[in-house]
Design a protein around this motif. Structure first.
Motif, short mmCIF file in Angstrom:
data_model
loop_
_atom_site.label_atom_id
_atom_site.label_comp_id
_atom_site.label_asym_id
_atom_site.label_seq_id
_atom_site.Cartn_x
_atom_site.Cartn_y
_atom_site.Cartn_z
N THR A 141 7.23 -1.04 5.22
CA THR A 141 6.10 -1.45 6.05
C THR A 141 6.58 -2.38 7.16
OG1 THR A 141 4.75 -1.42 4.04
CG2 THR A 141 3.83 -2.60 5.93
N VAL A 150 -3.24 -3.74 6.01
CA VAL A 150 -1.96 -3.03 5.84
C VAL A 150 -2.21 -1.75 5.03
CG1 VAL A 150 0.37 -3.16 4.83
CG2 VAL A 150 -0.64 -5.18 5.94
N ASP A 173 10.24 7.53 3.63
CA ASP A 173 8.84 7.23 3.94
C ASP A 173 8.62 6.80 5.39
OD1 ASP A 173 9.94 4.72 3.80
OD2 ASP A 173 8.75 4.04 2.09
N GLY A 179 7.62 -4.44 0.44
CA GLY A 179 7.11 -4.25 1.80
C GLY A 179 8.18 -3.98 2.85
N ILE A 211 4.61 -13.29 6.41
CA ILE A 211 3.54 -12.32 6.63
C ILE A 211 2.50 -12.50 5.53
CG2 ILE A 211 2.99 -9.85 6.87
CD1 ILE A 211 6.10 -9.47 7.29
N PRO A 212 1.21 -12.62 5.91
CA PRO A 212 0.21 -12.81 4.85
C PRO A 212 -0.13 -11.50 4.15
CG PRO A 212 -0.87 -12.68 6.98
CD PRO A 212 0.61 -12.58 7.25
N GLU A 213 -0.68 -11.62 2.95
CA GLU A 213 -1.30 -10.48 2.28
C GLU A 213 -2.49 -10.07 3.17
OE1 GLU A 213 -0.61 -9.06 -0.73
OE2 GLU A 213 -2.38 -7.77 -0.64
N ARG A 221 3.45 -11.03 1.89
CA ARG A 221 2.30 -11.05 0.99
C ARG A 221 1.91 -12.46 0.57
NH1 ARG A 221 1.96 -5.28 -1.90
NH2 ARG A 221 -0.19 -5.84 -1.57
N GLY A 244 12.08 -3.62 -5.63
CA GLY A 244 11.37 -2.59 -4.87
C GLY A 244 9.92 -2.98 -4.61
N GLY A 245 9.33 -2.31 -3.66
CA GLY A 245 7.89 -2.45 -3.42
C GLY A 245 7.46 -3.75 -2.79
N1 LIG Z 1 1.45 -7.92 3.82
C1 LIG Z 1 0.94 -6.96 3.06
N2 LIG Z 1 -0.37 -6.99 2.69
C2 LIG Z 1 -0.89 -6.02 1.91
N3 LIG Z 1 -0.22 -4.96 1.45
C3 LIG Z 1 1.08 -4.87 1.76
C4 LIG Z 1 1.74 -5.85 2.59
N4 LIG Z 1 3.04 -5.48 2.74
C5 LIG Z 1 3.20 -4.33 2.06
N5 LIG Z 1 2.04 -3.95 1.47
C6 LIG Z 1 1.83 -2.76 0.63
O1 LIG Z 1 2.78 -2.78 -0.43
C7 LIG Z 1 3.14 -1.46 -0.80
C8 LIG Z 1 4.65 -1.34 -0.82
O2 LIG Z 1 5.15 -1.47 0.50
P1 LIG Z 1 6.47 -0.72 0.98
O3 LIG Z 1 6.45 0.72 0.62
O4 LIG Z 1 6.62 -1.07 2.42
O5 LIG Z 1 7.55 -1.47 0.09
P2 LIG Z 1 9.12 -1.18 -0.03
O6 LIG Z 1 9.77 -2.50 -0.27
O7 LIG Z 1 9.58 -0.38 1.11
O8 LIG Z 1 9.16 -0.29 -1.35
P3 LIG Z 1 10.45 0.52 -1.93
O9 LIG Z 1 11.35 -0.53 -2.50
O10 LIG Z 1 9.85 1.41 -2.97
O11 LIG Z 1 11.06 1.25 -0.77
C9 LIG Z 1 2.47 -0.53 0.22
O12 LIG Z 1 1.31 0.03 -0.37
C10 LIG Z 1 2.09 -1.45 1.36
O13 LIG Z 1 0.94 -0.99 2.05
#
Ligand SMILES: Nc1ncnc2c1ncn2[C@@H]1O[C@H](COP(=O)(O)OP(=O)(O)OP(=O)(O)O)[C@@H](O)[C@H]1O
Ligand SMILES: [Mg+2]
Length: 271
Positions: free
Chosen positions: A18, A209, A45, A15, A203-205, A174, A12-13
């Motif tokens: 996003t 975002v 979300d 991105g 995709i870069p950090e 990231r 999870g988490g």
């Molecule tokens: N390239 C990036 N640079 C900086 N921050 C990022 C980047 N990609 C994602 N994030 C941040 O990481 C966090 C998690 O992103 P996101 O909610 O899209 O993940 P997810 O995989 O959908 O999570 P989950 O598994 O809980 O659904 C968010 O705060 C988002 O802004």
């Protein structure tokens, strides 16, 4: 007939949401009729990411339970009529979604849209199994450049294979070019080679975002490197030849042994 894309991850988490919302916005802006399906039931979300949180009347589980018609549940930003969202339920549980109904919903959406992008839940157990029954044309795995995420992505790929889904391509998120150049972070190509999957994008950090998220500005309206990287991935989804960016390169094969030796040891705190 449009294409259905499942976007999943092992961990999870990383991105996924996003990436899904940004790719959908990019495709819609490039003239494609695009629909996002928020498949993360109970943890929605996409409505917030697409600025549609005040517009939800019905959701995916309502459609699957035949409490409303599919068209009644679809919502679009006023300024972007060719982008639609089928929201997830906030309170339902993943097992409340009927897999057969979900399959029918995706098949119906493919008739109405050029691209249907499903934001899957993280992992291989909770929720993901319920949405694996649909007929996907393409699958994508979002992965960050670290061992834990790669290992969990491998398991998700295995689950997807066992359900006879198309073999995924990987989006590595990231990435920090300076760390890659210093040999302290896996490059996107190395992640893809380790997973033995084709590389769809990198995709870069990027701090923008996070800023876009908290100021409720669609990421594709910002001017930043992550936005450019995502626009390029959207072009590739359309079948265009958009070359991958260069967020740092590494030679392959020998990397696994050398990698750990090259990382500067993190200073421990004496207790
Ligand atoms: N390239 C990036 N640079 C900086 N921050 C990022 C980047 N990609 C994602 N994030 C941040 O990481 C966090 C998690 O992103 P996101 O909610 O899209 O993940 P997810 O995989 O959908 O999570 P989950 O598994 O809980 O659904 C968010 O705060 C988002 O802004
Ligand atoms: Mg998510």
């Amino acid at each position: 007939m449009g294409k259905a894309w499942l976007v999943a991850s092992g961990k999870g988490g990383v991105g996924k949401s996003t990436v899904v919302s940004a790719l959908a916005q990019a495709l819609a802006r490039q003239g494609m009729r695009t629909c996002v399906v928020d498949g993360d039931i109970g943890l929605r979300d996409q409505d917030a990411l697409l600025g549609l949180e005040n517009r939800i009347v019905y959701d995916l589980v309502d459609v699957s339970n035949k409490e409303c018609r599919l068209t009644q549940a679809l919502i679009s930003p006023l300024e972007q009529p060719n982008l639609s969202l089928l929201p997830a339920s906030q309170f339902a549980r993943a097992k409340e979604l009927d897999p057969k109904a979900f399959r029918r919903i995706i098949a119906e959406l493919k008739k109405q849209f050029d691209h249907v992008i499903i934001d899957g839940p993280a992992g291989i157990e909770r929720g993901l199994r319920g949405i694996l029954t649909a007929e996907y044309d393409e699958t994508l795995i979002v992965c960050t450049p670290d061992d834990v995420c790669i290992r969990n992505a491998e398991r998700a790929v295995f689950t997807m294979e066992s359900k006879k889904l198309p073999r995924p391509a990987v989006i590595v998120n990231r990435l920090v070019p300076d760390l890659i150049e210093a040999g302290e972070m896996y490059a996107a190509q190395v992640v893809a080679q380790t997973l033995d999957l084709p590389l769809m994008g990198e995709i870069p950090e990027d701090q923008t975002v996070y800023r876009a998220l908290i100021t409720h500005v669609p990421l594709m309206d910002t001017d930043c490197e992550a936005q450019r990287a995502l626009a390029r991935i959207a072009q590739r989804m359309k079948g265009e030849n958009a070359p991958l960016p260069d967020y740092g390169r590494q030679k392959r094969a020998w990397y696994h042994k050398l990698f750990r030796r090259r990382i500067k040891e993190v200073k421990r705190i004496d207790r």
